[in-house]
Write a protein that holds these residues in place. Structure first.
Motif, PDB file in Angstrom:
ATOM      1  N   GLU A 158       0.837  -1.203   0.000  1.00 48.96           N
ATOM      2  CA  GLU A 158       0.000   0.000   0.000  1.00 48.96           C
ATOM      3  C   GLU A 158       0.874   1.257   0.000  1.00 48.96           C
ATOM      4  O   GLU A 158       0.611   2.221  -0.726  1.00 48.96           O
ATOM      5  N   ILE A 159       1.922   1.243   0.802  1.00 47.49           N
ATOM      6  CA  ILE A 159       2.847   2.383   0.854  1.00 47.49           C
ATOM      7  C   ILE A 159       3.519   2.567  -0.498  1.00 47.49           C
ATOM      8  O   ILE A 159       3.627   3.684  -1.008  1.00 47.49           O
ATOM      9  N   GLU A 160       3.964   1.472  -1.109  1.00 48.41           N
ATOM     10  CA  GLU A 160       4.635   1.567  -2.414  1.00 48.41           C
ATOM     11  C   GLU A 160       3.694   2.162  -3.450  1.00 48.41           C
ATOM     12  O   GLU A 160       4.071   3.055  -4.205  1.00 48.41           O
ATOM     13  N   ARG A 161       2.441   1.720  -3.484  1.00 43.12           N
ATOM     14  CA  ARG A 161       1.465   2.262  -4.445  1.00 43.12           C
ATOM     15  C   ARG A 161       1.214   3.749  -4.181  1.00 43.12           C
ATOM     16  O   ARG A 161       1.143   4.554  -5.112  1.00 43.12           O
ATOM     17  N   VAL A 190       3.185   6.000  -2.707  1.00 42.83           N
ATOM     18  CA  VAL A 190       4.346   6.824  -3.082  1.00 42.83           C
ATOM     19  C   VAL A 190       4.523   6.827  -4.593  1.00 42.83           C
ATOM     20  O   VAL A 190       4.796   7.869  -5.198  1.00 42.83           O
ATOM     21  N   ALA A 191       4.363   5.673  -5.245  1.00 47.48           N
ATOM     22  CA  ALA A 191       4.528   5.585  -6.696  1.00 47.48           C
ATOM     23  C   ALA A 191       3.539   6.485  -7.430  1.00 47.48           C
ATOM     24  O   ALA A 191       3.866   7.045  -8.483  1.00 47.48           O
ATOM     25  N   ALA A 192       2.349   6.652  -6.879  1.00 46.11           N
ATOM     26  CA  ALA A 192       1.335   7.490  -7.525  1.00 46.11           C
ATOM     27  C   ALA A 192       1.784   8.950  -7.625  1.00 46.11           C
ATOM     28  O   ALA A 192       1.277   9.694  -8.467  1.00 46.11           O
ATOM     29  N   GLU A 193       2.753   9.333  -6.806  1.00 49.55           N
ATOM     30  CA  GLU A 193       3.245  10.714  -6.815  1.00 49.55           C
ATOM     31  C   GLU A 193       4.511  10.877  -7.652  1.00 49.55           C
ATOM     32  O   GLU A 193       5.118  11.943  -7.644  1.00 49.55           O
ATOM     33  N   GLY A 194       4.918   9.816  -8.361  1.00 42.59           N
ATOM     34  CA  GLY A 194       6.050   9.916  -9.272  1.00 42.59           C
ATOM     35  C   GLY A 194       7.401   9.718  -8.605  1.00 42.59           C
ATOM     36  O   GLY A 194       7.493   9.257  -7.462  1.00 42.59           O
ATOM     37  N   TRP A 195       8.434  10.080  -9.344  1.00 46.52           N
ATOM     38  CA  TRP A 195       9.815   9.879  -8.901  1.00 46.52           C
ATOM     39  C   TRP A 195      10.414  11.175  -8.386  1.00 46.52           C
ATOM     40  O   TRP A 195       9.796  12.231  -8.441  1.00 46.52           O
ATOM     41  N   ASP A 196      11.650  11.054  -7.919  1.00 52.73           N
ATOM     42  CA  ASP A 196      12.440  12.183  -7.423  1.00 52.73           C
ATOM     43  C   ASP A 196      11.784  12.816  -6.191  1.00 52.73           C
ATOM     44  O   ASP A 196      11.679  14.029  -6.064  1.00 52.73           O
ATOM     45  N   GLN A 197      11.377  11.947  -5.270  1.00 58.71           N
ATOM     46  CA  GLN A 197      10.769  12.384  -4.024  1.00 58.71           C
ATOM     47  C   GLN A 197      11.769  12.266  -2.877  1.00 58.71           C
ATOM     48  O   GLN A 197      12.664  11.437  -2.916  1.00 58.71           O
ATOM     49  N   PRO A 198      11.558  13.048  -1.836  1.00 61.59           N
ATOM     50  CA  PRO A 198      12.398  12.890  -0.646  1.00 61.59           C
ATOM     51  C   PRO A 198      12.011  11.597   0.081  1.00 61.59           C
ATOM     52  O   PRO A 198      10.951  11.017  -0.192  1.00 61.59           O
ATOM     53  N   PRO A 199      12.831  11.164   1.017  1.00 63.32           N
ATOM     54  CA  PRO A 199      12.479   9.978   1.816  1.00 63.32           C
ATOM     55  C   PRO A 199      11.154  10.189   2.544  1.00 63.32           C
ATOM     56  O   PRO A 199      10.784  11.313   2.882  1.00 63.32           O
ATOM     57  N   ARG A 200      10.464   9.090   2.783  1.00 63.49           N
ATOM     58  CA  ARG A 200       9.179   9.131   3.476  1.00 63.49           C
ATOM     59  C   ARG A 200       9.220   8.097   4.600  1.00 63.49           C
ATOM     60  O   ARG A 200       9.815   7.041   4.456  1.00 63.49           O
ATOM     61  N   LEU A 201       8.548   8.401   5.701  1.00 64.54           N
ATOM     62  CA  LEU A 201       8.532   7.525   6.864  1.00 64.54           C
ATOM     63  C   LEU A 201       7.088   7.343   7.325  1.00 64.54           C
ATOM     64  O   LEU A 201       6.311   8.304   7.328  1.00 64.54           O
ATOM     65  N   PHE A 202       6.754   6.108   7.722  1.00 68.63           N
ATOM     66  CA  PHE A 202       5.403   5.783   8.128  1.00 68.63           C
ATOM     67  C   PHE A 202       5.415   5.019   9.449  1.00 68.63           C
ATOM     68  O   PHE A 202       6.218   4.100   9.622  1.00 68.63           O
ATOM     69  N   ALA A 203       4.511   5.380  10.353  1.00 65.60           N
ATOM     70  CA  ALA A 203       4.232   4.565  11.539  1.00 65.60           C
ATOM     71  C   ALA A 203       3.222   3.521  11.104  1.00 65.60           C
ATOM     72  O   ALA A 203       2.352   3.790  10.264  1.00 65.60           O
ATOM     73  N   LEU A 204       3.338   2.316  11.635  1.00 65.42           N
ATOM     74  CA  LEU A 204       2.378   1.256  11.334  1.00 65.42           C
ATOM     75  C   LEU A 204       1.586   0.960  12.604  1.00 65.42           C
ATOM     76  O   LEU A 204       2.175   0.663  13.643  1.00 65.42           O
ATOM     77  N   VAL A 205       0.271   1.067  12.486  1.00 65.80           N
ATOM     78  CA  VAL A 205      -0.593   0.837  13.650  1.00 65.80           C
ATOM     79  C   VAL A 205      -1.662  -0.189  13.292  1.00 65.80           C
ATOM     80  O   VAL A 205      -2.076  -0.283  12.137  1.00 65.80           O
TER      81      VAL A 205
END
Length: 169
Positions: free
Chosen positions: A15-18, A20-35
């Protein structure tokens, strides 16, 4: 045909990959909490219609990051509350074939320049997700070709997985 055993962690990573991928390339790092999704719905019942009804599911919640610092450096300072059962990160990196590594300079700045200019470099997006229970799932997608296959497995990005695990101790 699905090659990886399915799990709530795998579904969260995909789900995270989809997302982030929807917003294209050349993005800064992203971090997610999992609950746990069930916990989130119990605290925020209005979200029930937007979230999975599977009682075992995990919901990723994106965190704000200071993009002036490297993700790996930021991870050394993160401690998650008990309500967070895991975490995930997404970073873009340049990968080189193993045979290219022996000719790379030792200086970090020169290394970055050499990797960026290398004719066999591949730009990739790395996704890693871990839980307090030591589960891990990772995914890697190349920027080129545009329809590059998503590779996934429990340990495709071991360094990032270890950095994330260290935030959960």
């Amino acid at each position: 045909m699905q090659l990886m055993p399915d799990s709530p962690l795998r579904q969260a990573a995909l789900e995270i990959e989809r997302h982030v991928a929807a917003e294209g390339w050349d993005q800064p790092p992203r971090l997610f909490a999992l609950v746990p999704t069930a916990d989130l719905i119990a605290r925020e019942p209005a979200l029930a219609d937007q979230l999975s009804s599977d009682p075992a599911s995990i919901t990723p919640i994106e965190q704000e990051l200071d993009h002036d610092r490297e993700l790996e450096d930021l991870l050394t300072e993160i401690e998650w509350p008990d309500s967070v059962i895991g975490c995930a990160a997404v970073i873009e990196r340049i990968m080189l074939p193993p045979e290219a590594e022996e000719s790379l300079p030792q200086d970090p700045d020169a290394l970055l320049a050499a990797a960026a200019a290398h004719p066999d470099r591949r730009e990739v997006r790395l996704v890693a997700a871990v839980t307090r229970g030591k589960q891990a799932h990772s995914a890697v997608r190349a920027k080129e070709p545009a329809d590059a296959e998503l590779l996934e497995g429990p340990d495709l990005v071991p360094g990032l997985i270890e950095h994330l695990r260290d935030t959960l101790t």
